[in-house]
Structures are given as structure tokens and as C-alpha cells.
Scaffold this active site. Sequence first.
Site, PDB file in Angstrom:
ATOM      1  N   GLY A  77       0.638  -3.702   8.661  1.00 17.42           N
ATOM      2  CA  GLY A  77      -0.320  -2.624   8.891  1.00 17.42           C
ATOM      3  C   GLY A  77      -0.255  -2.021  10.286  1.00 17.42           C
TER       4      GLY A  77
ATOM      5  N   GLU B  23       6.499 -11.899   5.137  1.00 11.21           N
ATOM      6  CA  GLU B  23       5.651 -10.890   5.765  1.00 11.21           C
ATOM      7  C   GLU B  23       4.904 -11.520   6.942  1.00 11.21           C
ATOM      8  OE1 GLU B  23       4.559  -7.546   2.928  1.00 11.21           O
ATOM      9  OE2 GLU B  23       3.115  -9.124   2.549  1.00 11.21           O
TER      10      GLU B  23
ATOM     11  N   SER C  26       4.956  -3.189   8.151  1.00 10.09           N
ATOM     12  CA  SER C  26       5.224  -1.943   8.886  1.00 10.09           C
ATOM     13  C   SER C  26       6.624  -1.383   8.645  1.00 10.09           C
ATOM     14  CB  SER C  26       4.961  -2.150  10.381  1.00 10.09           C
ATOM     15  OG  SER C  26       3.613  -2.514  10.577  1.00 10.09           O
TER      16      SER C  26
ATOM     17  N   ASN D 248       3.360  -1.816  -2.578  1.00 11.54           N
ATOM     18  CA  ASN D 248       2.050  -2.449  -2.687  1.00 11.54           C
ATOM     19  C   ASN D 248       0.984  -1.435  -2.269  1.00 11.54           C
ATOM     20  OD1 ASN D 248      -0.170  -4.089  -2.643  1.00 11.54           O
ATOM     21  ND2 ASN D 248       0.473  -5.311  -0.867  1.00 11.54           N
TER      22      ASN D 248
ATOM     23  N   LYS E  62      -2.067  -1.607  -2.444  1.00  7.61           N
ATOM     24  CA  LYS E  62      -3.320  -2.217  -1.974  1.00  7.61           C
ATOM     25  C   LYS E  62      -4.506  -1.433  -2.570  1.00  7.61           C
ATOM     26  CE  LYS E  62      -0.979  -3.868   2.145  1.00  7.61           C
ATOM     27  NZ  LYS E  62      -1.058  -4.285   3.537  1.00  7.61           N
TER      28      LYS E  62
ATOM     29  N   GLU F  32      -3.553 -10.844   2.857  1.00 13.78           N
ATOM     30  CA  GLU F  32      -4.910 -10.306   2.732  1.00 13.78           C
ATOM     31  C   GLU F  32      -5.717 -11.102   1.701  1.00 13.78           C
ATOM     32  OE1 GLU F  32      -3.744  -6.186   2.227  1.00 13.78           O
ATOM     33  OE2 GLU F  32      -3.015  -6.226   4.299  1.00 13.78           O
TER      34      GLU F  32
ATOM     35  N   HIS G  42      -0.527 -13.005  -0.935  1.00 11.27           N
ATOM     36  CA  HIS G  42      -0.515 -11.985   0.124  1.00 11.27           C
ATOM     37  C   HIS G  42      -1.484 -12.412   1.239  1.00 11.27           C
ATOM     38  CE1 HIS G  42      -1.010  -8.224   2.257  1.00 11.27           C
ATOM     39  NE2 HIS G  42       0.135  -7.844   1.692  1.00 11.27           N
TER      40      HIS G  42
HETATM   41  P1  PGA Z   1       2.348  -2.527   5.502  1.00 14.97           P
HETATM   42  O1  PGA Z   1       1.913  -3.681   4.485  1.00 14.97           O
HETATM   43  O2  PGA Z   1       3.654  -1.971   5.026  1.00 14.97           O
HETATM   44  O3  PGA Z   1       1.219  -1.551   5.446  1.00 14.97           O
HETATM   45  O4  PGA Z   1       2.492  -3.176   6.863  1.00 14.97           O
HETATM   46  C1  PGA Z   1       2.848  -4.569   3.943  1.00 14.97           C
HETATM   47  C2  PGA Z   1       2.109  -5.551   3.066  1.00 14.97           C
HETATM   48  O5  PGA Z   1       1.024  -6.017   3.464  1.00 14.97           O
HETATM   49  O6  PGA Z   1       2.559  -5.862   1.946  1.00 14.97           O
END
Ligand code: PGA
Length: 246
Positions: free
Chosen positions: A166, A160, A208, A6, A8, A92, A90
Site C-alpha cells: 500500500g 508480500e 506496491s 486483489n 480488496k 490485512e 493476507h
Molecule cells: P498493494 O497491495 O499493491 O496495494 O501494495 C498488495 C496486496 O496487499 O496484495
Amino acid sequence: MLIVANWKAYVADLKAARALLRAGERVAGDGHDIVLAPPAPMLAYLCDYGHKSVSFSLQDVSEVSGGAATGEVTAPIAQASGAAYTIAGHSERRAQGEDDALIARKVQAALAAGLTSILCIGERERDAEAEYLGFIRSQIDAVFSVLQPQERAHMVLAYEPVWAIGKSGQEAIAPADLFEMTRYIRKALEAHMSSTEAAQIRILYGGSVEAGNIAALAQDTGIQGFLVGRASTDVKTFSALVRAIR
Ligand code: PGA
């Protein structure tokens, strides 16, 4: 394993995107399915650029299927541009105000266009009374209760926990806790289908994930893959991460 990268909004130029696509092609195989989720405007370009071994996903998809909907990226457009998957729900996007009902409609729009839908679920925090489990169950119920039986086979779940997204690798979930969660999620799925069908739905972990923790997170935790954010947006870290689970 199914590894969804992803990107982003981390990957903002086509040179970096091409390098990541080539890295994805190099590490695909060995029993791993690599799915790249670039920013939507890069999707058709990357598909045309040339790929043999990776698939593509949208990071989000519209609930509408077409027509007078300025700015929407619809599932049929994504499909025609080369996507086979789309992420929905997601955290976000949920933080932007998307609720379970809207996410369920997005999943339905994706499935109607022939895409596989990767549904993200996860608690914001954990409480001592384990009320977060009920929260996870409600996120699953909101979507699976509106799906037709034949649609469920085209679902992937990405667990998640928001508190783990993050951060640094040490702040990812502990493997033992992940095992408990995948068990719980499969039980929750069994409210909507047989245990045999529930066992076939792939569950990914995200939050993470990096080269240093991916092997432990893959071992005996009941997951079938990963949704990787930040660590998927650098050629070296992404390649090392996939190789770490060979
Ligand atoms: P990250 O994000 O690996 O940066 O923690 C995972 C995600 O939000 O899909």
C-alpha cells in the site's frame, strides 16, 4: 506470469467491476494468466457477465465447509460461484487476528473444494539480525506441515512484505532483495518436498507493484507473478502494469 488482481474493498460498484473485467480480458494472453479477486458478493455476477481469458479468486475463504455458519463464504460456495483460486493469510486478514493455525485450516478447506490456494506470507519489518527469515519460515511450515503431498501442487505462495504494501512504487522491495527472498522461500519449501517439487510452486511478489517497477521486479528475481492491490483497481494503471511486463 500469474497476475492476481486483489481488488480488496477498493472496487465498490458493479460498473467499475465490469470495466476492470473487460480490461483484464484485454490484457490476458501473451503468456500471462490473469486472476481477478473481486469482493465476494461480486464473484458470481462477474463470472456470469462473460469472460473467456481471466480466472477468479476469492480474497479470503472460510475454514468451515458449510452448514450452520451465518456469514461465512465457504470454499464450495466460492467454487460453485466460479472461483478457481482463493487467497489465504493476507496480512490485512492476519491484522484482524487470523493466526497461522486458522490460515492452515482455511488453506485445507480451499484445497478440499478443488480451489488453488494463494498463501500470503511476509514479515512486518526487517531486523539487522535477519530474524524475519525465521518468521517467514514459520509461516510456511505452519501450512505445509499439515498438507498432504498431493495437495502441495495446488499451492501458490505470495511473498508480500507488510512494510511494502500500500505504499508508492519506490517503496517496493529492491529486485536484489526479492531474489534473495525467493531463494530462501524455495529452500524453506524443500523441508516439505523434493527440490523438484519445490521448484514447481509458483512464488508471487506483492507490495506496491505498479507499471513503473514491475519490469525490474520480474527480471531475474525468481518469481512467477505478482499479487497486485491498489494498482489493479484502475483500468488504466492495471492495463499499463500488465503491458509493462510483456
Ligand atoms: P498493494 O497491495 O499493491 O496495494 O501494495 C498488495 C496486496 O496487499 O496484495
